[in-house]
Scaffold this active site. Structure first.
Site, mmCIF file in Angstrom:
data_model
loop_
_atom_site.group_PDB
_atom_site.id
_atom_site.type_symbol
_atom_site.label_atom_id
_atom_site.label_comp_id
_atom_site.label_asym_id
_atom_site.label_seq_id
_atom_site.Cartn_x
_atom_site.Cartn_y
_atom_site.Cartn_z
ATOM 1 N N GLY A 36 0.834 -1.192 0.000
ATOM 2 C CA GLY A 36 0.000 0.000 0.000
ATOM 3 C C GLY A 36 0.869 1.242 0.000
ATOM 4 N N ALA A 69 -9.349 3.185 -0.760
ATOM 5 C CA ALA A 69 -9.601 4.461 -0.090
ATOM 6 C C ALA A 69 -10.279 5.419 -1.057
ATOM 7 C CB ALA A 69 -8.284 5.060 0.408
ATOM 8 N N GLY A 71 -12.220 8.617 -0.049
ATOM 9 C CA GLY A 71 -12.323 10.038 0.279
ATOM 10 C C GLY A 71 -11.117 10.856 -0.106
ATOM 11 N N GLY A 72 -9.936 10.503 0.407
ATOM 12 C CA GLY A 72 -8.756 11.263 0.054
ATOM 13 C C GLY A 72 -7.700 11.227 1.129
ATOM 14 N N GLU A 138 -14.429 16.294 5.452
ATOM 15 C CA GLU A 138 -14.962 15.035 5.961
ATOM 16 C C GLU A 138 -15.202 15.185 7.458
ATOM 17 O OE1 GLU A 138 -12.444 11.780 4.870
ATOM 18 O OE2 GLU A 138 -13.014 11.856 2.757
ATOM 19 N N HIS A 258 -16.914 2.237 10.168
ATOM 20 C CA HIS A 258 -17.315 3.334 9.284
ATOM 21 C C HIS A 258 -18.832 3.474 9.340
ATOM 22 C CE1 HIS A 258 -17.720 5.976 5.858
ATOM 23 N NE2 HIS A 258 -16.410 6.097 5.818
ATOM 24 N N ARG A 307 -16.157 10.040 13.358
ATOM 25 C CA ARG A 307 -16.813 8.803 12.943
ATOM 26 C C ARG A 307 -17.420 8.008 14.091
ATOM 27 N NH1 ARG A 307 -12.655 6.677 8.213
ATOM 28 N NH2 ARG A 307 -13.350 8.160 6.629
ATOM 29 N N HIS A 368 -13.998 -0.978 9.808
ATOM 30 C CA HIS A 368 -13.312 -0.211 8.775
ATOM 31 C C HIS A 368 -11.821 -0.065 9.001
ATOM 32 C CE1 HIS A 368 -12.810 2.681 5.588
ATOM 33 N NE2 HIS A 368 -12.465 3.648 6.412
ATOM 34 N N ARG A 403 -9.609 7.309 14.720
ATOM 35 C CA ARG A 403 -8.900 7.986 13.633
ATOM 36 C C ARG A 403 -9.728 9.108 13.027
ATOM 37 N NH1 ARG A 403 -8.836 7.191 7.882
ATOM 38 N NH2 ARG A 403 -10.317 5.497 8.147
ATOM 39 N N SER A 408 -5.347 8.425 7.525
ATOM 40 C CA SER A 408 -4.659 7.143 7.388
ATOM 41 C C SER A 408 -3.647 7.148 6.246
ATOM 42 C CB SER A 408 -5.669 6.009 7.193
ATOM 43 O OG SER A 408 -6.568 6.317 6.147
ATOM 44 N N LEU A 409 -4.047 7.615 5.066
ATOM 45 C CA LEU A 409 -3.097 7.677 3.954
ATOM 46 C C LEU A 409 -1.928 8.583 4.299
ATOM 47 C CD1 LEU A 409 -5.494 7.874 0.854
ATOM 48 C CD2 LEU A 409 -4.159 5.906 1.607
#
Length: 605
Positions: A36, A69, A71-72, A138, A258, A307, A368, A403, A408-409
């Site tokens: 990843g 993924a 959203g971004g 978000e 999620h 979330r 999630h 989170r 995360s990314l």
């Protein structure tokens, strides 16, 4: 055991999975497990510095969690936004358990890391006239700071760019390979991994990659639940490997569900389609069957609350109404916006007979993201020397108890770069020390050229009948059922104790057969995965039982209040050689520096 050369032979831990002895071996300076954003970034940075890198991945290079993924990636890139504001939003979402040093590292280094990702070839959505990166909001963010690509295909674009860069760089890759266990040298330092290459891989059967640095970037563990947004490969392999190697894991009780996953019916299992938080960020509303927006009044951000709050709000409303799902209403977007901004989600909904242009989308929470994992410091170092972890498999302290969306990314990107810097700096320092040492020999881990050759045997073998059994492949579904009902969105002492007891029985039945008949499940991908899932599930349940409060995405019905006096601290877990779990807590919300973990066991759920 030593080689004729006098160098210690690399061995796997006593708790290693039962597997045939490796039939082949290869050499590298760095082995990265996972493909990843985290794993490939480490690989590219290390290779650029001249290291020999091997990437091991469970499926194809682009089949990990990153590509899913939608959203971004969050970073303070927009006008008026600052890292300090990003830090504040992250700390609020983390519910008092974020390591502020780690968060500050993330938000200050994040913008430049995203720009380097763009330089690598990732193409984010931009304004046609100005060329500026388009940003959205978000949940939990007070500003528009989410960069996206292809509308709702950000992960796929990042994965494409990094995979292309890895192939162009000629980095050695082993695809369709399940990592089994860590190898250590005589001093207890990581010395490589054992792995099994499946039928489509380049090498057949069990083998070994020997390396002075091992980087776990294996992604999540969502498959311990019946319904998840995670791909089928997310079976907690990295966390299980680290535990068997003696590493410390932390915060595993904090699994983020999620809030808006496409509801496919009560019998749906496995990976479920995600409806990105960015849909709510663009103005979609959560409603019940009567069209009532039930999140209003529950939080200042309503549908854009963190979330955990939205997932709880949906679950409460489902309980109140006796419903199996709620609805996400974005009909006011119109067809053009759906087609341009969210084409992937639109196609997924329509494939399941739902048209979000003309009807609300049925949604419910699903597993999630794991906020916890293998504990690391700010350079990705674990409590086992030479073993690093980054991405979802790691616990850097960034996420705390929950989170923040699209961090995360960014976490994978930023801490991957820091791991590469640490490995490169260590190699440079070791080279200098070797030169100064002269005849006294190198004061560093052996390089690929110095480690034992590929024809020398690497432990372990299939083990004696008294060892730990492998679980049958069908145990996977039993574990998922146990975890969904006992340790899902809603938890209690009763449900968790029941889950712990049932998980223990799953193991005891396999152990009894091993003692009685001398037989265990046949080593193979499905049995190794089931065994990994079982270990990770045990740790999650043990931690969730110990944490007697509600915090972040850990929701205890019997302990509904947050208790900072007793529980603003982390739970650390190690695995003893006898399979018992040592569960203990830190003294505060701050992580202690990683040290070699203790071997004594203090508690077993």
């Amino acid at each position: 055991m030593t080689h004729p050369t006098g160098r210690p032979e690399a061995v796997a831990p006593a708790t290693a999975l039962r597997a045939a002895a490796p039939g082949w071996a290869t050499e590298a300076d760095v082995v990265v497990v996972g493909s990843g954003v985290a794993g490939l970034t480490v690989a590219l940075r290390c290779a650029a510095a001249g290291a020999r890198v091997t990437v091991v991945t469970k499926a194809r290079l682009d089949d990990g969690s990153t590509r899913w993924a939608q959203g971004g990636i969050a970073a303070a890139l927009g006008e008026g936004d600052t890292p300090e504001q990003h830090l504040d939003d992250t700390l609020v979402a983390g519910a008092g358990l974020c390591d502020e040093r780690a968060v500050r590292t993330l938000v200050t280094e994040g913008p430049a890391a995203v720009r380097r990702l763009i330089a690598t070839g990732a193409r984010f959505d931009a304004d046609d006239d100005t060329g500026e990166i388009l940003l959205t909001r978000e949940g939990g963010h007070h500003r528009r700071r989410i960069a996206h690509a292809g509308g709702d295909a950000t992960g796929a674009e990042i994965s494409r760019a990094l995979v292309e860069a890895v192939r162009e760089a000629g980095i050695d890759t082993v695809e369709n390979a399940l990592v089994l266990d860590l190898l250590k040298d005589g001093s207890g330092r990581a010395a490589g991994v054992t792995l099994h290459v499946m039928g489509e891989g380049r090498r057949d059967g069990v083998g070994a990659v020997r390396a002075g640095a091992v980087v776990l970037a294996t992604g999540g563990m969502g498959q311990i639940f019946s319904a998840t947004t995670n791909p089928a490969v997310s079976t907690g392999d990295g966390v299980a490997l680290a535990l068997r190697a003696g590493a410390e894991v932390s915060d595993l009780e904090f699994v983020q569900f999620h809030p808006t996953v496409l509801w496919l019916g009560p019998e749906a299992e496995g990976q479920q389609p995600l409806v990105s938080e960015a849909v709510r960020g663009e103005g979609a509303h959560l409603v019940d069957a009567d069209g009532v927006r039930f999140m209003q009044g529950q939080h200042e951000l309503a549908e854009l609350a963190p979330r955990d709050i939205v997932a709880k709000g949906i679950t409460r409303r489902m309980q109140e109404r006796g419903a199996e799902h709620m609805y996400l209403d974005a009909r006011h977007f119109g067809a053009r916006m759906w087609e341009r901004r969210f084409p992937t989600i639109l196609a997924a909904c329509r494939a399941h007979g739902i048209d979000p242009v003309t009807e609300p989308i049925p949604v419910a929470p699903a597993a999630h993201y794991a906020s916890g994992g293998v504990r690391t410091d700010l350079h990705g170092r674990t409590t086992v020397p030479g073993l690093y972890a980054c991405g979802e498999v790691a616990c850097t302290g960034v996420h705390g108890a929950n989170r923040l969306a699209s961090n995360s990314l960014l976490e994978g990107l930023v801490f991957a770069e820091r791991i590469a810097e640490d490995i490169i700096a260590g190699a440079a320092g070791a080279a200098g020390a070797a030169g100064a040492a002269g005849a006294e020999g190198p004061a560093r881990p052996a390089t690929a050229a110095e480690r034992p050759g590929p024809h020398e045997r690497t432990e372990p073998d299939e083990g004696a009948p008294g060892g730990a059994p492998l679980l049958a492949s069908e145990a996977r579904y039993e574990i998922q059922h146990i975890m969904t009902h006992g340790a899902g969105v809603l938890r209690s002492a009763e449900s968790l104790a029941r889950a712990a007891d049932r998980l223990e029985r799953v193991h005891d039945e396999a152990a009894a057969q091993l003692r009685r008949d001398g037989k265990t499940a046949e080593p193979g991908v499905e049995t190794w995965e089931a065994t990994n899932l079982h270990l990770v599930a045990r740790v999650l349940v043990a931690a969730a039982l110990r944490r007697e409060e509600t915090r972040g995405c850990h929701w205890r019905e019997d302990r509904p209040a947050r208790d900072d006096a007793a529980w603003r601290r982390h739970l650390l877990v190690t695995l003893g050689p006898d399979g018992a779990l040592d569960v203990r807590s830190t003294d505060s919300e701050a992580f202690p520096p990683p040290t070699t973990p203790r071997t004594e066991t203090e508690s077993r759920p």
